[in-house]
Design a protein around this motif. Structure first.
Motif, short mmCIF file in Angstrom:
data_model
loop_
_atom_site.label_atom_id
_atom_site.label_comp_id
_atom_site.label_asym_id
_atom_site.label_seq_id
_atom_site.Cartn_x
_atom_site.Cartn_y
_atom_site.Cartn_z
N PHE A 127 38.19 30.06 55.27
CA PHE A 127 38.43 30.13 53.82
C PHE A 127 39.92 29.91 53.53
O PHE A 127 40.43 30.35 52.53
CB PHE A 127 37.87 31.40 53.20
N SER A 128 40.55 29.16 54.43
CA SER A 128 41.98 28.90 54.27
C SER A 128 42.29 28.00 53.08
O SER A 128 43.45 27.87 52.69
CB SER A 128 42.55 28.27 55.55
N THR A 129 41.27 27.38 52.51
CA THR A 129 41.48 26.55 51.31
C THR A 129 40.86 27.19 50.08
O THR A 129 40.65 26.51 49.07
CB THR A 129 40.91 25.14 51.52
N SER A 130 40.55 28.48 50.16
CA SER A 130 39.96 29.20 49.04
C SER A 130 40.95 30.22 48.48
O SER A 130 41.67 30.87 49.24
CB SER A 130 38.70 29.95 49.47
N VAL A 131 40.96 30.34 47.18
CA VAL A 131 41.63 31.47 46.55
C VAL A 131 40.82 32.73 46.89
O VAL A 131 39.59 32.69 46.92
CB VAL A 131 41.69 31.30 45.03
N VAL A 132 41.52 33.81 47.17
CA VAL A 132 40.83 35.06 47.49
C VAL A 132 41.31 36.14 46.54
O VAL A 132 42.49 36.22 46.20
CB VAL A 132 41.08 35.48 48.95
N LYS A 150 39.13 36.31 37.19
CA LYS A 150 37.80 36.58 36.65
C LYS A 150 36.74 36.47 37.73
O LYS A 150 36.78 35.57 38.56
CB LYS A 150 37.49 35.63 35.50
N GLU A 151 35.76 37.36 37.70
CA GLU A 151 34.72 37.37 38.70
C GLU A 151 34.00 36.03 38.80
O GLU A 151 33.67 35.58 39.90
CB GLU A 151 33.68 38.46 38.37
N ASN A 152 33.74 35.42 37.67
CA ASN A 152 32.95 34.18 37.66
C ASN A 152 33.62 33.02 38.36
O ASN A 152 32.98 32.01 38.64
CB ASN A 152 32.62 33.78 36.22
N ASP A 153 34.92 33.14 38.63
CA ASP A 153 35.63 32.08 39.33
C ASP A 153 35.46 32.16 40.84
O ASP A 153 35.92 31.27 41.55
CB ASP A 153 37.12 32.14 38.99
N TYR A 154 34.82 33.21 41.30
CA TYR A 154 34.65 33.40 42.73
C TYR A 154 33.23 33.07 43.16
O TYR A 154 32.26 33.35 42.47
CB TYR A 154 35.03 34.82 43.13
N HIS A 155 33.16 32.50 44.35
CA HIS A 155 31.91 31.91 44.84
C HIS A 155 31.18 32.82 45.81
O HIS A 155 29.95 32.85 45.84
CB HIS A 155 32.29 30.59 45.53
N THR A 156 31.94 33.55 46.62
CA THR A 156 31.36 34.35 47.69
C THR A 156 31.97 35.74 47.66
O THR A 156 33.20 35.86 47.51
CB THR A 156 31.64 33.70 49.06
N TRP A 157 31.13 36.76 47.87
CA TRP A 157 31.57 38.15 47.81
C TRP A 157 31.21 38.90 49.07
O TRP A 157 30.16 38.63 49.69
CB TRP A 157 30.92 38.85 46.61
N GLY A 158 32.06 39.86 49.42
CA GLY A 158 31.74 40.77 50.48
C GLY A 158 30.94 41.96 49.95
O GLY A 158 30.71 42.05 48.73
N GLN A 159 30.55 42.84 50.84
CA GLN A 159 29.73 44.00 50.47
C GLN A 159 30.55 45.15 49.90
O GLN A 159 30.02 46.01 49.21
CB GLN A 159 28.94 44.48 51.68
N GLY A 160 31.82 45.18 50.23
CA GLY A 160 32.69 46.23 49.70
C GLY A 160 32.96 47.33 50.70
O GLY A 160 32.21 47.54 51.65
N THR A 161 34.06 48.04 50.46
CA THR A 161 34.44 49.18 51.27
C THR A 161 34.92 50.29 50.34
O THR A 161 35.64 50.04 49.38
CB THR A 161 35.51 48.79 52.30
N GLN A 162 34.51 51.50 50.64
CA GLN A 162 34.81 52.64 49.77
C GLN A 162 36.22 53.16 50.03
O GLN A 162 36.61 53.38 51.19
CB GLN A 162 33.80 53.77 49.98
#
Length: 127
Positions: free
Chosen positions: A29-34, A110-122
């Motif tokens: 994902f080196s060419t993706s905004v994160v 904005k969330e809608n600009d992102y394509h892929t999401w992780g599950q999250g960490t608390q």
């Protein structure tokens, strides 16, 4: 298709620090905004920080500016979120997200600009 996995969450006292990691697998994902987002219980998900795909540009929510630092190591396919001076109001599930490759913008809030999401960490901060 890239998969994202967050780690580094936990419980700390107010004033403490944590460093979250967002590791990508499947493809680079080196060419993706994160970006990092967080969702507290009973609230909407909020933007926290974002970094350009080369890492030269970053942007933060006002609530974390000066306390959190986003960075990335594209050789390790990992993005980090260093969180210092944590407050109880930082308690939330933190998720990272990646844009499509070469998506055309330096960063996104904005969330809608992102394509892929992780599950999250608390992350839990006690007073």
């Amino acid at each position: 298709q890239v998969q994202l996995v967050e780690s580094g969450g936990g419980s700390v006292q107010a004033g403490g620090s944590l460093k979250l990691s967002c590791a990508a697998s499947g493809r680079t994902f080196s060419t993706s905004v994160v970006g990092w987002f967080r969702q507290a219980r009973g609230k909407e998900r909020d933007f926290v920080a974002t970094i350009s795909w080369k890492g030269e540009s970053t942007y933060y929510a006002d609530s974390v500016l000066g306390r959190f630092t986003i960075s990335r190591d594209n050789t390790e396919n990992t993005v980090y979120l260093q969180m210092n001076s944590l407050k109880p109001e930082d308690t939330a599930i933190y998720s990272c997200a990646a844009s499509a490759p070469y998506s055309g913008s330096i960063y996104y809030t904005k969330e809608n600009d992102y394509h892929t999401w992780g599950q999250g960490t608390q992350v839990t901060v006690s007073s």
